[in-house]
Design a protein around this motif. Sequence first.
Motif: not given
Length: 294
Positions: A152-158, A162-165
């Motif tokens: 449920g993180l579609t179109d969500n800056p989080w 998470i990905i780049f972390t």
Amino acid sequence: MTTATTSATTAAPASRSGDRFHRGALRWVVLAGVGLGALLMIVPFALMVMNAFKSPADYSSGSPLSLPTELYTDGLAYFWERVNFPVKLWNSVWTSALVAVLATFLSLFNAYALGVGRVRGRAWIIAVFMIANMLPQEGLIYPLFTMAQEVGLTDNPWSVVIIFTVIQSAFGTYLLSSVLGTFPGALLEAAELDGANRWQILWKVVFPIVRPTMSVLMIFFFIWTWNEFFIPLVMLTSNDNQTVPIALSSLQGDRMLDVPTLNAGALVSLVPTFLFFLFFQRTLTRGVTAGAVK
């Protein structure tokens, strides 16, 4: 004997002065080369600034190398209003800053376990982190987008955070584990004899020594995340969640390109990172030269 000593003493300063002369001449050659390289790097930025203040008619009638006939600032205002730049700026700032902090400390925890904790199979784990740094983003985007949909993180800056972390911490873990792999065991043994547990050893012994290196990593992670384009473009579809690089891409049409407005947008987008670099320049310099174990 005295004459020989005197002649040797006289010859020594002469040779030292001669070495100093040659070393100084070489230093001037290196300085000239560095200055020329710096000038070549400044030229594209100078062209960007020059074309950012040209009107479209002025750019069409002249060339990218010609000076503007008037100071045209409508391109800056048009870019600011068209892309809603304050929102894009805030999205880029908070995502990049959060990724920089989280990825740096995640790298520290991983490297502490690998470099100091001596996890079994340490070399293979570090090799996996090194290989992860080489994977192209185009090969990762489909599974990442699918997983973002599942949670449920579609179109969500989080999702970008998470990905780049995880991506940035792979490089940070590889770098810090190499540093902590040479950490002197005497310091750790002394801390253990004083009754310190592993958590106390991390924050009171290891962290003060690697803090300059972590500062450099944090600066690099911020700039790298700020400049990312492909993954945020796919993950962030709404206008209110997009970042500055995506805002710049919106100025490019299919059949026409407003070059002065694009240069104006690039100039406005460059100012925050330039100020960030100036503000943390001393931290970056200290981090590169400090951190040695004494």
